[in-house]
Design a protein around this motif. Structure first.
Motif, PDB file in Angstrom:
ATOM      1  N   TYR A 126       0.873  -1.177   0.000  1.00 45.83           N
ATOM      2  CA  TYR A 126       0.000   0.000   0.000  1.00 45.83           C
ATOM      3  C   TYR A 126       0.906   1.222   0.000  1.00 45.83           C
ATOM      4  O   TYR A 126       1.873   1.294   0.765  1.00 45.83           O
ATOM      5  CB  TYR A 126      -0.868   0.036   1.263  1.00 45.83           C
ATOM      6  N   THR A 127       0.580   2.213  -0.841  1.00 40.78           N
ATOM      7  CA  THR A 127       1.377   3.439  -0.890  1.00 40.78           C
ATOM      8  C   THR A 127       0.478   4.661  -0.927  1.00 40.78           C
ATOM      9  O   THR A 127      -0.669   4.591  -1.374  1.00 40.78           O
ATOM     10  CB  THR A 127       2.295   3.467  -2.134  1.00 40.78           C
ATOM     11  N   ILE A 128       1.018   5.778  -0.433  1.00 38.14           N
ATOM     12  CA  ILE A 128       0.384   7.092  -0.549  1.00 38.14           C
ATOM     13  C   ILE A 128       1.418   8.004  -1.188  1.00 38.14           C
ATOM     14  O   ILE A 128       2.501   8.200  -0.620  1.00 38.14           O
ATOM     15  CB  ILE A 128      -0.050   7.648   0.824  1.00 38.14           C
ATOM     16  N   GLU A 129       1.118   8.495  -2.364  1.00 39.41           N
ATOM     17  CA  GLU A 129       2.044   9.326  -3.133  1.00 39.41           C
ATOM     18  C   GLU A 129       3.410   8.654  -3.273  1.00 39.41           C
ATOM     19  O   GLU A 129       4.460   9.285  -3.138  1.00 39.41           O
ATOM     20  CB  GLU A 129       2.161  10.723  -2.511  1.00 39.41           C
ATOM     21  N   GLY A 130       3.394   7.363  -3.519  1.00 43.46           N
ATOM     22  CA  GLY A 130       4.619   6.610  -3.751  1.00 43.46           C
ATOM     23  C   GLY A 130       5.340   6.123  -2.516  1.00 43.46           C
ATOM     24  O   GLY A 130       6.268   5.332  -2.613  1.00 43.46           O
TER      25      GLY A 130
END
Length: 192
Positions: A126-130
């Motif tokens: 899972y990522t947020i903005e990479g």
């Protein structure tokens, strides 16, 4: 045909190069980019175990641990976690607790990084903005936390090995003396 193959390969390269280079992607062919709002959170609670290593609790919000779905299709909001120690993936975990066995994983003493990354059922992070969704903590590995080297093990067993040779030598000497005495008796009895 070559043009079609070139276009297909070019498209694949463009698509794969857009994946985040920040996230650990060992074994994963993609990442799960999600929005900050409603995203899972992770916090590590690390406590030294009196018998060795560390007991670690991975505290999450908005995340459902699904061990029975590991290596299956991605379902948003569920999965498991990958654990990294000193930059090396050491295990998967399927619930919030695990024991970090330093004898098994630590190669040197000093301050080292323990990190946990949430992944989907399909192992993609899972990522947020990479940036991967996870948590990390610096821990101190003591010299006594390390597994003994072969030299240290040999040194620890040396008194037992030396004692074994001493006992063997003593027993062998007694047996040789008895054998000589028993051989000498019949000769002495013949001379009577």
């Amino acid at each position: 045909m070559k043009l079609l193959t070139s276009l297909l390969m070019g498209s694949i390269l463009i698509l794969t190069s857009t994946a985040s280079s920040h996230a650990y992607t060992e074994g994963a062919i993609s990442v799960h980019e999600i929005l900050q709002e409603g995203a899972p959170t992770v916090k590590l609670d690390v406590k030294r175990d009196p018998t060795g290593g560390f007991n670690v609790r991975v505290v999450t919000t908005d995340f459902l641990w699904k061990p029975e779905s590991a290596s299956m299709a991605f379902v948003p909001g569920q999965g498991h976690a990958h654990v990294y120690f000193d930059g090396v993936k050491i295990m998967r975990i399927y619930n919030e607790w695990f024991h970090l066995n330093l004898f098994q994983f630590a190669k040197k003493s000093g301050i080292q990084l323990l990190s946990v990354e949430l992944v989907g059922n399909d192992h993609a992070p899972y990522t947020i903005e990479g940036a991967p969704i996870g948590s990390e903590e610096l821990i101190t590995v003591l010299e006594s936390d390390l597994a003994p080297t072969n030299n240290e093990r040999d040194r620890n067993y040396l008194p037992f090995i030396g004692g074994g040779f001493l006992v063997f030598g003593f027993v062998a000497t007694i047996l040789v003396l008895r054998l000589r005495r028993n051989r000498a008796k019949p000769a002495a009895q013949e001379g009577r």
